[in-house]
Motif scaffolding. Structure first.
Motif, mmCIF file in Angstrom:
data_model
loop_
_atom_site.group_PDB
_atom_site.id
_atom_site.type_symbol
_atom_site.label_atom_id
_atom_site.label_comp_id
_atom_site.label_asym_id
_atom_site.label_seq_id
_atom_site.Cartn_x
_atom_site.Cartn_y
_atom_site.Cartn_z
ATOM 1 N N PHE A 53 24.483 28.415 61.150
ATOM 2 C CA PHE A 53 24.574 26.994 60.904
ATOM 3 C C PHE A 53 23.359 26.303 61.568
ATOM 4 O O PHE A 53 22.655 26.879 62.623
ATOM 5 C CB PHE A 53 25.847 26.420 61.370
ATOM 6 N N GLU A 61 20.982 24.212 63.787
ATOM 7 C CA GLU A 61 21.110 23.518 65.145
ATOM 8 C C GLU A 61 21.554 22.049 64.948
ATOM 9 O O GLU A 61 20.777 21.071 64.217
ATOM 10 C CB GLU A 61 19.857 23.782 65.744
ATOM 11 N N GLU A 87 29.345 26.849 71.188
ATOM 12 C CA GLU A 87 28.129 26.646 69.918
ATOM 13 C C GLU A 87 28.598 25.285 69.524
ATOM 14 O O GLU A 87 29.711 25.042 69.028
ATOM 15 C CB GLU A 87 28.178 27.676 68.995
ATOM 16 N N THR A 126 27.634 23.024 66.194
ATOM 17 C CA THR A 126 26.650 23.039 65.123
ATOM 18 C C THR A 126 27.446 22.002 64.255
ATOM 19 O O THR A 126 28.300 21.245 64.329
ATOM 20 C CB THR A 126 27.476 24.535 64.319
#
Length: 265
Positions: free
Chosen positions: A163, A165, A246, A248
């Motif tokens: 995906f 950033e 993460e 995203t």
């Protein structure tokens, strides 16, 4: 049926034997054509004539071989004059050898054998036969594309989606939106509490456990007040720094999601 029935029929027409050609039958000159065996060159033809009649290649009967060779060359010349030129050169060589064999041999020193006019031709024929046999053995070896094909299997591997950033500006805008929501439910009760970043890091990880994606806003509790929101946000930044989570989004300006960092097994 004709009176004489012991003749060999020329052909059969509608199942009936035909013993004579019709008088009005017209056959074009080029309707029938005799195709000779395909040869790769004069040496190939000459070797074929010698092997076909089991002649000794070291003692070639030049008269018989030359006559048969000229018959083949005449058939080739009628069909393709350019192709016959190479064969005519070999025919001239055969006639020359035959002529030299009719002449008295040259005198040589005692103990030496007279030179055989066929020696050079025999040498070329033996070399050509060796190369031809070697080519036949190579051709008998299975070849890729002719005798076998390689099996190929296409395996579609599932790739981990990447995906885009999340930019810092997008994260700041999401944080401001959470603060606005917190102001709507703020309390005026003043109390003292000790907030631990590590503790809130554990809380965030528990919320992400077993879930693929969690909305960025869902990780904050606006009713908990600004201090808790700030500590939660700092805890999230620490987790992202330590690559434990993460952050995203599917595309620019799309909602921001948080998930546990992918660790390949």
């Amino acid at each position: 049926m004709p009176e004489v029935v012991d003749q060999v029929a020329l052909a059969r027409l509608y199942g009936e034997p035909l013993f004579a050609l019709p008088q009005d039958l017209y056959i074009p000159p080029d309707a029938l054509e005799v195709f000779l065996e395909a040869f790769e060159g004069p040496l190939d033809l000459l070797l074929y004539l010698i092997r076909k009649q089991n002649f000794n290649i070291l003692d070639i009967p030049m008269l018989s071989v030359t006559k048969q060779y000229l018959v083949y060359v005449e058939q080739i010349r009628k069909r393709n004059l350019e192709l016959a030129a190479e064969y005519l050169l070999m025919a001239a060589m055969l006639i020359e050898i035959k002529s030299r064999m009719l002449l008295p041999p040259k005198k040589v020193a005692e103990g030496e054998e007279a030179e055989d006019p066929r020696a050079e031709l025999v040498r070329r024929l033996l070399e050509y036969e060796q190369m031809k046999l070697a080519a036949a053995r190579l051709n008998a070896v299975p070849q890729y594309g002719r005798d076998y094909l390689k099996a190929s299997i296409f395996i579609e591997q599932s790739l981990q989606p990447r995906f885009p950033e999340v930019h810092l500006v997008d994260l700041q805008e999401a944080w401001r939106d959470i603060l606005k929501r917190a102001k709507l439910v703020q309390h005026h009760k003043i109390s003292r509490a000790e907030l631990s970043v590590r503790e809130h890091m554990s809380i965030v990880l528990k919320k992400l456990q077993g879930r693929r994606f969690v909305g960025f806003e869902d990780l904050f509790d606006p009713e908990a007040g600004h201090p808790v929101l700030v500590v939660t946000f700092i805890a999230m930044l620490e987790l992202a720094k330590e690559t434990l989570i993460e952050i995203t989004q599917a595309e620019a300006f799309a909602p921001i999601y948080v998930r546990l960092a992918y660790s390949p097994s």
